[in-house]
Design a protein around this motif. Sequence first.
Motif, PDB file in Angstrom:
ATOM      1  N   TYR A  91       0.977  -1.140   0.145  1.00  9.99           N
ATOM      2  CA  TYR A  91      -0.277  -0.385  -0.043  1.00  9.99           C
ATOM      3  C   TYR A  91       0.534   1.157   0.056  1.00  9.99           C
ATOM      4  O   TYR A  91       0.504   2.465  -0.630  1.00  9.99           O
ATOM      5  CB  TYR A  91      -1.280   0.196   1.532  1.00  9.99           C
ATOM      6  CG  TYR A  91      -1.645   1.258   1.227  1.00  9.99           C
ATOM      7  CD1 TYR A  91      -2.777   0.972   0.281  1.00  9.99           C
ATOM      8  CD2 TYR A  91      -2.061   2.054   2.358  1.00  9.99           C
ATOM      9  CE1 TYR A  91      -3.723   2.165   0.079  1.00  9.99           C
ATOM     10  CE2 TYR A  91      -2.863   3.031   2.067  1.00  9.99           C
ATOM     11  CZ  TYR A  91      -3.594   2.635   1.004  1.00  9.99           C
ATOM     12  OH  TYR A  91      -4.670   4.608   1.320  1.00  9.99           O
ATOM     13  N   TYR A  94       1.882   1.746  -3.560  1.00 13.40           N
ATOM     14  CA  TYR A  94       0.580   2.026  -4.182  1.00 13.40           C
ATOM     15  C   TYR A  94       0.893   3.169  -4.075  1.00 13.40           C
ATOM     16  O   TYR A  94       0.430   3.884  -4.915  1.00 13.40           O
ATOM     17  CB  TYR A  94       0.164   0.750  -3.908  1.00 13.40           C
ATOM     18  CG  TYR A  94      -1.777   1.923  -4.910  1.00 13.40           C
ATOM     19  CD1 TYR A  94      -1.631   1.371  -6.221  1.00 13.40           C
ATOM     20  CD2 TYR A  94      -2.516   2.426  -3.912  1.00 13.40           C
ATOM     21  CE1 TYR A  94      -2.888   1.143  -6.679  1.00 13.40           C
ATOM     22  CE2 TYR A  94      -3.742   2.623  -4.725  1.00 13.40           C
ATOM     23  CZ  TYR A  94      -3.681   1.881  -5.978  1.00 13.40           C
ATOM     24  OH  TYR A  94      -5.418   2.907  -6.797  1.00 13.40           O
ATOM     25  N   LEU A 180      -3.498  -4.170  -5.814  1.00 12.89           N
ATOM     26  CA  LEU A 180      -4.281  -2.824  -5.785  1.00 12.89           C
ATOM     27  C   LEU A 180      -4.472  -2.083  -6.702  1.00 12.89           C
ATOM     28  O   LEU A 180      -5.146  -1.063  -7.043  1.00 12.89           O
ATOM     29  CB  LEU A 180      -2.977  -1.819  -4.461  1.00 12.89           C
ATOM     30  CG  LEU A 180      -2.872  -1.828  -3.295  1.00 12.89           C
ATOM     31  CD1 LEU A 180      -1.737  -2.249  -2.667  1.00 12.89           C
ATOM     32  CD2 LEU A 180      -4.143  -1.726  -2.696  1.00 12.89           C
ATOM     33  N   GLN A 181      -3.600  -2.384  -7.823  1.00 15.81           N
ATOM     34  CA  GLN A 181      -3.643  -1.937  -8.747  1.00 15.81           C
ATOM     35  C   GLN A 181      -4.542  -2.093 -10.023  1.00 15.81           C
ATOM     36  O   GLN A 181      -5.052  -1.707 -10.859  1.00 15.81           O
ATOM     37  CB  GLN A 181      -1.964  -2.094  -9.940  1.00 15.81           C
ATOM     38  CG  GLN A 181      -0.721  -1.057  -9.282  1.00 15.81           C
ATOM     39  CD  GLN A 181       0.431  -1.499 -10.300  1.00 15.81           C
ATOM     40  OE1 GLN A 181       0.083  -3.108 -10.457  1.00 15.81           O
ATOM     41  NE2 GLN A 181       0.879  -1.219  -9.329  1.00 15.81           N
ATOM     42  N   PHE A 202      -9.151   2.712   3.090  1.00 12.16           N
ATOM     43  CA  PHE A 202      -8.246   1.321   3.254  1.00 12.16           C
ATOM     44  C   PHE A 202      -8.892   0.067   3.573  1.00 12.16           C
ATOM     45  O   PHE A 202      -8.959  -0.723   3.043  1.00 12.16           O
ATOM     46  CB  PHE A 202      -7.011   1.621   3.805  1.00 12.16           C
ATOM     47  CG  PHE A 202      -5.909   0.201   3.297  1.00 12.16           C
ATOM     48  CD1 PHE A 202      -5.581  -0.302   2.266  1.00 12.16           C
ATOM     49  CD2 PHE A 202      -6.439   0.029   4.546  1.00 12.16           C
ATOM     50  CE1 PHE A 202      -4.207  -1.084   2.960  1.00 12.16           C
ATOM     51  CE2 PHE A 202      -5.444  -1.825   4.996  1.00 12.16           C
ATOM     52  CZ  PHE A 202      -4.906  -1.492   4.009  1.00 12.16           C
ATOM     53  N   ILE A 206     -10.575  -0.543   0.050  1.00 15.29           N
ATOM     54  CA  ILE A 206      -9.705  -1.462  -1.589  1.00 15.29           C
ATOM     55  C   ILE A 206      -9.660  -2.306  -0.862  1.00 15.29           C
ATOM     56  O   ILE A 206      -9.668  -3.756  -1.038  1.00 15.29           O
ATOM     57  CB  ILE A 206      -8.314  -0.287  -0.871  1.00 15.29           C
ATOM     58  CG1 ILE A 206      -7.839   1.121  -1.590  1.00 15.29           C
ATOM     59  CG2 ILE A 206      -6.746  -1.143  -1.896  1.00 15.29           C
ATOM     60  CD1 ILE A 206      -7.204   2.160  -1.438  1.00 15.29           C
ATOM     61  N   ILE A 210     -10.194  -5.921  -3.190  1.00 10.94           N
ATOM     62  CA  ILE A 210      -8.664  -6.571  -3.471  1.00 10.94           C
ATOM     63  C   ILE A 210      -9.181  -8.269  -2.441  1.00 10.94           C
ATOM     64  O   ILE A 210      -8.121  -9.368  -2.133  1.00 10.94           O
ATOM     65  CB  ILE A 210      -7.775  -6.444  -2.847  1.00 10.94           C
ATOM     66  CG1 ILE A 210      -6.984  -5.860  -2.089  1.00 10.94           C
ATOM     67  CG2 ILE A 210      -7.331  -4.899  -4.007  1.00 10.94           C
ATOM     68  CD1 ILE A 210      -6.166  -5.284  -0.690  1.00 10.94           C
TER      69      ILE A 210
END
Length: 298
Positions: A91, A94, A180-181, A202, A206, A210
Amino acid sequence: MNKKISKYIIPLLFIAPVFLIYTIFLIVPLIITAYYSLNEWNGVSEEIFIGFMNYKKLFANSDYWITFFNTMQLTAISLIIQIGFGLLIAYLLYNKTKGARFFRTVYFLPVVIAPVAIGLMFSLFYNSEIGFFNKILSAIGLKMLQTSWLSNPRTVLYAVMAPQVWQYIGLYVTIFLGALQTVPTELIESAQIDGAGKARTFFQVILSQIRGFINICVILCLTGSLKSFDHSWIITNGGPGVRSAYLGVFMYKMTFINSDFGMGSTITITIVAISLLITALFNNFSVTEERGRRGINA
């Protein structure tokens, strides 16, 4: 009729080679191992069928339970550190950390080094006379903390765990960075427009995106820890006694050092059973959690 037949035949033809290889190299050896676990055999003479006697002896063997709990400790610590730090570092990279490409390479570098080389390197670091760790403790005025890392029963297991846990953090950094991408930037921007800070974004945006990658990493970490062998064997041969041994090391000792192939096969079957059980429980937990989350969102 021919179309219906070809609808099933063609996919089967594509699957057949993979299924054949899988059967020859996994299913058949597993069946043979299960058979040997029911026999007393030294690898040379004829097998003597003894039923489940090997299992009874194994579960009464205190060394087995020491290596079992060593393996469980490694699994728990690996999950916390490898997955936790892997996700945290990914992270940070990223978020366009300066020099991200360089650090990504640095973190992944230990993964491609052979475990044997890592084990030999750390065995020198742990040396009580010339080792790096004792030298550092002496240099910073903590000489009272110096110890014989690999012969002290209180430190040897964690000394063996440390290089293995450290070595594979980079693997999860790479996986999580790729995960993450894949998160749509529109979702992150929308959350930030709505007033969500970085921490809230997050954990609430996020992580939910994921979740599948996290599950894959957890399974990789679980199975990798349960079959651990290299670091323990190279650094201490599982010693003193079996204080730093895992189930894989205990199986190797029983099979190839004690020439007890029946007992070694029994340990192998227990490793497979534990791996399948833990993986099945985790998958069941993941599915239940996903259904509950969808129910809440609905």
